[in-house]
Design an enzyme around this catalytic site. Structure first.
Site, mmCIF file in Angstrom:
data_model
loop_
_atom_site.group_PDB
_atom_site.id
_atom_site.type_symbol
_atom_site.label_atom_id
_atom_site.label_comp_id
_atom_site.label_asym_id
_atom_site.label_seq_id
_atom_site.Cartn_x
_atom_site.Cartn_y
_atom_site.Cartn_z
ATOM 1 C CB ALA A 1 -0.948 0.101 1.260
ATOM 2 C CB CYS A 2 1.928 3.639 -2.002
ATOM 3 S SG CYS A 2 0.760 3.777 -3.640
ATOM 4 N N PRO A 3 0.462 5.672 -0.160
ATOM 5 C CG PRO A 3 1.673 7.312 0.932
ATOM 6 C CD PRO A 3 1.878 6.256 0.028
ATOM 7 C CB THR B 1 -0.452 -0.096 -4.111
ATOM 8 O OG1 THR B 1 -0.407 1.250 -3.340
ATOM 9 C CG2 THR B 1 -1.298 -1.060 -3.710
#
Length: 461
Positions: free
Chosen positions: A9-11, A17
């Site tokens: 997961a990335c922001p 992701t």
């Protein structure tokens, strides 16, 4: 082969992701390692792990720069890195995960935690969504309630004088923390249903529930309305792949917020406000007999399934009333939730010949869980002898709840167990409140001591 799970997961939930997931999958294929990757991107969760998969996994790789619900992996070896590390060094992460030592068998406290996790995993549908909202709301209620109580240290009316420290504490606790209760409840109910696209319409619906006076009941309705609206939009709005990123950040929040907001203002708000006002007035005007009956029912509910749906129904009902300045049921519920583990601990002392050494040792751990308001501390005892333990703890908790309501005890913080009792004004009639807990503990212990047979006789199955 050792099974590995990975979550990425990335922001922003767009590029990194999925790049991290692809790198890990490719490296795992080359090394012949069984791997499943869960992605938490802008469109939501894909390939979500089941509870069985988590239980069977040797280790978990968390390659994320945002929240991925790591509490799911309690007790499992975890390799935690930033999402970029999974893109740069997937082989190294897999080797590190394989090299991790498997988790050791747990003690009594870990058994309790496992039982809580299994119950949480068993939740599904509306109940799961409601509990997600409640769990995210609770820190606000606890912090807000204690700050309000601390403002009373300077005098019960001190917060009314502007510019004072008491007024500042009241503004933080009542004006801010409590003001966020219902929006956060609604927001995370919607989040549980539709993931990220449901959060904004849920928060907006919750804020409207607060401003229209619909209270926590309105917040619950707003959360479900926003969540299922967002879920339907997520399912039926079809866009070209290049424009898919507009759905979670523009189209779904916009349309779902408008639908939820308009329904809250024109359809739902006023009727639910009338229900909340009627409930609040009834609870405020309760006479002694009715108050005792309510406490008895709430107490028995807290012990019936020790953290299950019935327990949580009583707890959620009481927490929601805090926003309406009704504090009696909350006191009864926490006291009744403390009583089962405490009563079981006392029973192991009073009737030592009716418990094995392992059970007596477990009783010591149960006492710590009891004073901390962790009702699930009674589950291992109840699982071993349900037909004697469950009636005993229900009677004890019912007595505690009834006594708490009878003496007019109040509680402004919905958690903390015995540790909130010394805080000035957190608990009303604190001495009598403590006696109610002691009384229920004794009733539980005595009843169980009479019902249980010596350990050479088998319990009822």
């Amino acid at each position: 082969m050792k099974k590995i799970l990975a979550v990425t997961a990335c922001p922003t939930g767009v590029a990194h992701t999925y790049m991290a997931a692809e790198s890990l999958i490719k490296a795992a294929k080359e090394k012949g390692i069984p791997l499943k990757v869960e992605t938490r991107g802008a469109i939501g969760v894909e390939n979500e792990f089941t509870d069985q998969e988590i239980a069977e996994a040797h280790a978990i790789i968390v390659a994320a720069d945002t929240d991925v619900l790591e509490s799911r992996f309690a007790g499992k070896p975890v390799v935690k890195v930033g999402v970029a590390q999974a893109i740069k060094n997937p082989v190294g992460l897999l080797d590190e995960a394989i090299a991790k030592q498997a988790a050791a068998p747990g003690d009594y406290a870990k058994q309790v935690e496992k039982s809580k996790s299994e119950r949480s995993a068993a939740r599904s549908g509306p109940y799961k969504h409601l509990m997600t909202g409640v769990s995210h709301m609770l820190p606000l209620v606890v912090a807000g309630g204690l700050l309000i109580a601390l403002s009373f240290v300077f005098g019960i009316e001190a917060f009314k004088i502007e510019g004072t420290f008491a007024a500042a504490l009241m503004q933080i606790g009542g004006g801010s923390a409590f003001a966020l209760m219902v929006p956060v409840l609604a927001g995370f109910i919607a989040f549980s249903i539709a993931e990220k696209p449901g959060l904004a319409p849920g928060l907006i619906g919750g804020m409207l529930a607060s401003s229209t006076g619909a209270g926590f009941l309105g917040g619950i309705l707003a959360g479900f309305l926003a969540g299922y609206t967002a879920l339907l939009l997520k399912k039926y709005i079809k866009l070209p792949r290049t424009l898919e990123g507009l759905k979670p950040i523009l189209l779904i929040p916009l349309i779902a917020s408008a639908i939820t907001g308009l329904l809250m203002i024109y359809v739902i708000g006023e009727p639910v406000k009338a229900v909340m006002d009627g409930l609040t007035n009834w609870l405020t005007a309760l006479e002694t007999t009715n108050a005792i009956l309510l406490g008895l029912i709430l107490g028995a509910m807290m012990a019936f399934d020790m953290g299950g749906p019935v327990n949580k129904a009583a707890y959620t009902f009481s927490v929601g009333l805090l926003a309406s300045d009704v504090f009696g049921p909350m006191a009864a519920v926490m006291a009744a939730g403390m009583t089962p583990p405490l009563g079981l601990w006392l029973a192991t002392l009073l009737a030592r010949n009716k418990f094995t050494k392992e059970e007596r040792d477990a009783g010591k751990a149960a006492s710590v869980l009891g004073i901390s308001f962790i009702t699930e501390g009674a589950i291992p005892f109840a699982a071993g002898d349900p037909f004697r333990v469950i009636p005993s703890i229900m009677v004890g908790s019912a007595v505690t709840g009834a006594l708490s309501m009878a003496v007019g005890a109040t509680l402004r913080a919905p958690h903390g167990g015995i540790f909130v009792l010394p805080i000035p004004n957190a608990v009303g009639h604190v001495g009598l409140y403590a006696l109610a807990i002691v009384a229920g503990t004794i009733v539980t212990a005595v009843m169980l001591s009479l019902l249980k047979k010596p350990i050479d006789q088998k319990p009822i199955k």
